[in-house]
Scaffold this motif. Structure first.
Motif, PDB file in Angstrom:
ATOM      1  N   GLY A  10       0.844  -1.185   0.000  1.00 53.70           N
ATOM      2  CA  GLY A  10       0.000   0.000   0.000  1.00 53.70           C
ATOM      3  C   GLY A  10       0.881   1.238   0.000  1.00 53.70           C
ATOM      4  N   TYR A  11       0.482   2.281  -0.737  1.00 51.08           N
ATOM      5  CA  TYR A  11       1.361   3.443  -0.854  1.00 51.08           C
ATOM      6  C   TYR A  11       0.582   4.652  -1.368  1.00 51.08           C
ATOM      7  CZ  TYR A  11       1.231   2.716  -5.911  1.00 51.08           C
ATOM      8  OH  TYR A  11       0.812   2.609  -7.216  1.00 51.08           O
ATOM      9  N   HIS A  12       1.168   5.823  -1.184  1.00 50.98           N
ATOM     10  CA  HIS A  12       0.646   7.052  -1.779  1.00 50.98           C
ATOM     11  C   HIS A  12       1.235   7.182  -3.187  1.00 50.98           C
ATOM     12  CE1 HIS A  12       0.270  11.410  -2.528  1.00 50.98           C
ATOM     13  NE2 HIS A  12      -0.803  11.319  -1.775  1.00 50.98           N
ATOM     14  N   ALA A  13       0.441   7.750  -4.098  1.00 46.77           N
ATOM     15  CA  ALA A  13       0.863   7.831  -5.506  1.00 46.77           C
ATOM     16  C   ALA A  13       2.225   8.491  -5.686  1.00 46.77           C
ATOM     17  CB  ALA A  13      -0.199   8.588  -6.311  1.00 46.77           C
ATOM     18  N   SER A  14       2.605   9.395  -4.804  1.00 50.77           N
ATOM     19  CA  SER A  14       3.885  10.097  -4.934  1.00 50.77           C
ATOM     20  C   SER A  14       5.084   9.178  -4.733  1.00 50.77           C
ATOM     21  CB  SER A  14       3.955  11.258  -3.935  1.00 50.77           C
ATOM     22  OG  SER A  14       3.857  10.765  -2.606  1.00 50.77           O
ATOM     23  N   ASP A  15       4.855   7.971  -4.183  1.00 47.51           N
ATOM     24  CA  ASP A  15       5.960   7.053  -3.893  1.00 47.51           C
ATOM     25  C   ASP A  15       6.061   5.914  -4.902  1.00 47.51           C
ATOM     26  OD1 ASP A  15       6.833   8.292  -1.425  1.00 47.51           O
ATOM     27  OD2 ASP A  15       4.962   7.571  -0.551  1.00 47.51           O
ATOM     28  N   ILE A  16       5.473   6.065  -6.076  1.00 52.10           N
ATOM     29  CA  ILE A  16       5.422   4.978  -7.038  1.00 52.10           C
ATOM     30  C   ILE A  16       6.804   4.473  -7.452  1.00 52.10           C
ATOM     31  CG2 ILE A  16       5.185   6.624  -8.954  1.00 52.10           C
ATOM     32  CD1 ILE A  16       3.784   3.009  -8.753  1.00 52.10           C
ATOM     33  N   LYS A  17       7.778   5.363  -7.625  1.00 51.17           N
ATOM     34  CA  LYS A  17       9.115   4.927  -8.038  1.00 51.17           C
ATOM     35  C   LYS A  17       9.762   4.049  -6.967  1.00 51.17           C
ATOM     36  CE  LYS A  17       9.202   6.959 -12.042  1.00 51.17           C
ATOM     37  NZ  LYS A  17       9.107   6.121 -13.262  1.00 51.17           N
ATOM     38  N   PHE A  18       9.595   4.456  -5.718  1.00 48.78           N
ATOM     39  CA  PHE A  18      10.132   3.657  -4.615  1.00 48.78           C
ATOM     40  C   PHE A  18       9.435   2.299  -4.564  1.00 48.78           C
ATOM     41  CE2 PHE A  18       9.998   2.219  -0.207  1.00 48.78           C
ATOM     42  CZ  PHE A  18      11.334   2.237   0.139  1.00 48.78           C
ATOM     43  N   VAL A  19       8.120   2.289  -4.770  1.00 46.03           N
ATOM     44  CA  VAL A  19       7.334   1.048  -4.719  1.00 46.03           C
ATOM     45  C   VAL A  19       7.748   0.104  -5.847  1.00 46.03           C
ATOM     46  CG1 VAL A  19       5.004   0.091  -5.005  1.00 46.03           C
ATOM     47  CG2 VAL A  19       5.394   2.047  -3.497  1.00 46.03           C
ATOM     48  N   GLU A  20       8.015   0.636  -7.009  1.00 46.75           N
ATOM     49  CA  GLU A  20       8.467  -0.209  -8.120  1.00 46.75           C
ATOM     50  C   GLU A  20       9.788  -0.902  -7.774  1.00 46.75           C
ATOM     51  OE1 GLU A  20       6.428   2.365 -11.774  1.00 46.75           O
ATOM     52  OE2 GLU A  20       8.569   2.583 -11.311  1.00 46.75           O
ATOM     53  N   LYS A  21      10.687  -0.157  -7.164  1.00 50.19           N
ATOM     54  CA  LYS A  21      11.974  -0.736  -6.746  1.00 50.19           C
ATOM     55  C   LYS A  21      11.750  -1.774  -5.635  1.00 50.19           C
ATOM     56  CE  LYS A  21      16.540   0.662  -4.969  1.00 50.19           C
ATOM     57  NZ  LYS A  21      17.340   0.053  -6.050  1.00 50.19           N
ATOM     58  N   LEU A  22      10.862  -1.440  -4.713  1.00 43.19           N
ATOM     59  CA  LEU A  22      10.548  -2.343  -3.606  1.00 43.19           C
ATOM     60  C   LEU A  22       9.935  -3.640  -4.131  1.00 43.19           C
ATOM     61  CD1 LEU A  22      10.091  -2.957  -0.577  1.00 43.19           C
ATOM     62  CD2 LEU A  22       7.973  -1.614  -0.731  1.00 43.19           C
ATOM     63  N   SER A  23       8.982  -3.512  -5.048  1.00 46.51           N
ATOM     64  CA  SER A  23       8.333  -4.692  -5.609  1.00 46.51           C
ATOM     65  C   SER A  23       9.331  -5.580  -6.339  1.00 46.51           C
ATOM     66  CB  SER A  23       7.216  -4.258  -6.567  1.00 46.51           C
ATOM     67  OG  SER A  23       6.623  -5.370  -7.188  1.00 46.51           O
ATOM     68  N   ALA A  24      10.209  -4.967  -7.119  1.00 48.68           N
ATOM     69  CA  ALA A  24      11.217  -5.740  -7.858  1.00 48.68           C
ATOM     70  C   ALA A  24      12.124  -6.515  -6.903  1.00 48.68           C
ATOM     71  CB  ALA A  24      12.039  -4.804  -8.741  1.00 48.68           C
ATOM     72  N   LYS A  25      12.488  -5.887  -5.794  1.00 44.56           N
ATOM     73  CA  LYS A  25      13.340  -6.533  -4.800  1.00 44.56           C
ATOM     74  C   LYS A  25      12.634  -7.737  -4.178  1.00 44.56           C
ATOM     75  CE  LYS A  25      16.731  -6.656  -1.623  1.00 44.56           C
ATOM     76  NZ  LYS A  25      18.153  -6.886  -1.916  1.00 44.56           N
ATOM     77  N   LEU A  26      11.370  -7.570  -3.832  1.00 43.68           N
ATOM     78  CA  LEU A  26      10.603  -8.657  -3.220  1.00 43.68           C
ATOM     79  C   LEU A  26      10.403  -9.803  -4.204  1.00 43.68           C
ATOM     80  CD1 LEU A  26       7.899  -6.517  -1.350  1.00 43.68           C
ATOM     81  CD2 LEU A  26       9.816  -7.727  -0.303  1.00 43.68           C
ATOM     82  N   GLU A  27      10.074  -9.462  -5.452  1.00 42.46           N
ATOM     83  CA  GLU A  27       9.838 -10.498  -6.460  1.00 42.46           C
ATOM     84  C   GLU A  27      11.117 -11.260  -6.792  1.00 42.46           C
ATOM     85  OE1 GLU A  27       7.989  -8.305  -9.620  1.00 42.46           O
ATOM     86  OE2 GLU A  27       5.959  -8.802  -8.900  1.00 42.46           O
ATOM     87  N   LYS A  28      12.235 -10.562  -6.799  1.00 45.53           N
ATOM     88  CA  LYS A  28      13.510 -11.218  -7.082  1.00 45.53           C
ATOM     89  C   LYS A  28      13.831 -12.273  -6.028  1.00 45.53           C
ATOM     90  CE  LYS A  28      18.346 -10.193  -8.220  1.00 45.53           C
ATOM     91  NZ  LYS A  28      19.377  -9.132  -8.343  1.00 45.53           N
ATOM     92  N   SER A  29      13.321 -12.061  -4.826  1.00 48.64           N
ATOM     93  CA  SER A  29      13.560 -13.021  -3.739  1.00 48.64           C
ATOM     94  C   SER A  29      12.596 -14.206  -3.803  1.00 48.64           C
ATOM     95  CB  SER A  29      13.407 -12.323  -2.383  1.00 48.64           C
ATOM     96  OG  SER A  29      12.040 -12.073  -2.099  1.00 48.64           O
ATOM     97  N   GLY A  30      11.659 -14.168  -4.758  1.00 49.07           N
ATOM     98  CA  GLY A  30      10.738 -15.286  -4.926  1.00 49.07           C
ATOM     99  C   GLY A  30       9.353 -15.063  -4.353  1.00 49.07           C
ATOM    100  N   LEU A  31       9.078 -13.872  -3.810  1.00 48.59           N
ATOM    101  CA  LEU A  31       7.760 -13.583  -3.252  1.00 48.59           C
ATOM    102  C   LEU A  31       6.812 -13.096  -4.346  1.00 48.59           C
ATOM    103  CD1 LEU A  31       8.882 -11.651  -0.032  1.00 48.59           C
ATOM    104  CD2 LEU A  31       8.141 -14.037  -0.172  1.00 48.59           C
TER     105      LEU A  31
END
Length: 416
Positions: A10-31
């Motif tokens: 969950g996030y505010h629209a202004s943090d989309i770039k950070f969320v994209e990086k966060l999501s990529a990190k989590l997915e790379k770990s297999g989540l």
């Protein structure tokens, strides 16, 4: 059925770039990860949270005051998702911006703080390790129960955050006078039961000031609201309070366990009120999910929804109420009250729900719909409900149905 993800962000629209990086990190770990990619995915967000194991809110000064994030937090809390808040500023700066329920909820959970991107990978590695450990402890059918402890016999479970050494924790702390004796032992010693009025007065004496200071603001008088909640939900309006019920609620032997558990109960209750006040289009999948909980406030909330202006809400609430309130005496009366609703879907839902409950008292009402409803699908729902009921009147009606069907078949022209 809600889609299932390991993590929903969950996030505010202004943090989309950070969320994209966060999501990529989590997915790379297999989540498996989901987050809202456009502003029209409110319903999908609710459904994703209902089906997720972990909800990860990115907390900033903007998201702290975002109503959508507050609703998502409440939804994650009552649907028993583990909550992993991640912030880019310190909790003391976020705390004044959070509403009362969210502040108390999040103050009791360990946070991950990423103050600069140089520490992003190391901090997230710690979080991911913790997530994977918790996910591995979940059995496929547990729905996350291994991450939680049963709060009380009413059915709701409360989520507690993980312990991660690398995280900057924060604790609300109730700041009560040190004592080794539990509330009951301090005031009632060896008694096994006491009058509710005496229990209430001693609780008010010990914790009235702390309630005013610590617990979230509500529209009602705060102390009166808490006392009424304890009486109605925790003690089921019993005039006499037993030590066993008290101990079952407290769970632990901590001196202030009763206050702490009440504090948790209030957060759950306020979270539920936040969810029930959501926009109608988002409430439908949420209402469906609430049927799995027998928490008194959920049953009461679903009962109130039977009077909602939206017939879709009334219909779905009727089905959910039959499951959540199946052990409550008032549930049958509430469903009988909508069996002649102006909307056919609501009448169908009422009939099917009463059939699920197998209520002998409801048979005559269902029979009336079976015989007299102008809509064929409602009559079919009533017939199906009667087939599920064991009452003599229901079985007699089904026998009549069989006779009528047989006679109708006999009257049909024979195919040459």
């Amino acid at each position: 059925m809600a889609p299932s993800y390991d993590v929903v962000i969950g996030y505010h629209a202004s943090d989309i770039k950070f969320v994209e990086k966060l999501s990529a990190k989590l997915e790379k770990s297999g989540l498996t990860v989901w987050y809202k990619k456009n502003q029209d995915e409110g319903k999908q967000t609710s459904e994703a949270i209902l089906g997720c194991k972990i909800y990860l809110p990115v907390m900033t000064e903007l998201s702290a005051v975002d109503k959508n994030i507050q609703e998502q937090l409440s939804l994650a809390y009552i649907s028993n998702s583990a909550i992993y808040p991640l912030a880019q500023i310190r909790f003391r700066y976020l705390s004044p911006k959070l509403n009362g329920g969210a502040k108390l909820m999040l103050a009791k959970i360990n946070w991950c703080f990423v103050f600069n991107m140089d520490e992003f990978d190391s901090k997230l590695d710690a979080v991911i390790n913790c997530m994977k450990r918790d996910l591995s402890n979940m059995s496929p059918s547990s729905g996350g129960e291994n991450l939680t402890e049963a709060a009380f016999s009413h059915g709701l479970v409360l989520t507690h955050g993980p312990n991660i050494d690398e995280m900057e924790g924060s604790s609300s702390g109730i700041g009560l006078t040190e004592t080794n004796a539990q509330f009951w032992d301090r005031h009632f010693q060896d008694k096994q039961e006491v009058p509710w009025t005496e229990f209430r007065d001693k609780f008010r004496q010990d914790y009235g000031k702390k309630i005013d200071e610590e617990l979230p603001d509500v529209k009602e008088d705060k102390l009166k609201f808490i006392i009424n909640l304890i009486y109605k939900d925790i003690f089921d309006m019993e005039k006499t309070i037993t030590r066993k019920v008290y101990d079952d609620f407290c769970v632990s032997k901590d001196p202030h366990a009763f206050f702490s558990r009440t504090q948790e109960y209030v957060v759950a209750y306020l979270s539920l009120r936040e969810v029930l006040a959501m926009d109608s289009s988002l409430r439908i999948p949420v209402i469906q999910s609430l049927g799995q909980f027998s928490f008194p406030a959920i049953v009461a909330g679903l009962s109130d929804m039977l009077k909602d202006d939206d017939p879709n809400v009334r219909a779905v609430a009727a089905i959910a109420l039959a499951h959540a309130g199946r052990d409550k005496q008032d549930t049958v009366d509430d469903l009988i009250g909508i069996i002649e609703d102006e909307d056919r879907l609501v009448r169908e839902s009422a009939c099917l729900s009463l059939g699920f409950l197998r209520s002998a008292r409801a048979v005559s009402y269902v029979v009336d719909r079976w015989r007299n409803d102008p809509i064929s699908t409602v009559r079919e729902a009533a017939e199906l409900a009667l087939s599920k009921m064991d009452a003599v009147e229901a079985q007699r009606c089904m026998k009549v149905t069989q006779v009528l069907s047989s006679e109708m078949s006999a009257l049909k022209p024979k195919v040459a």
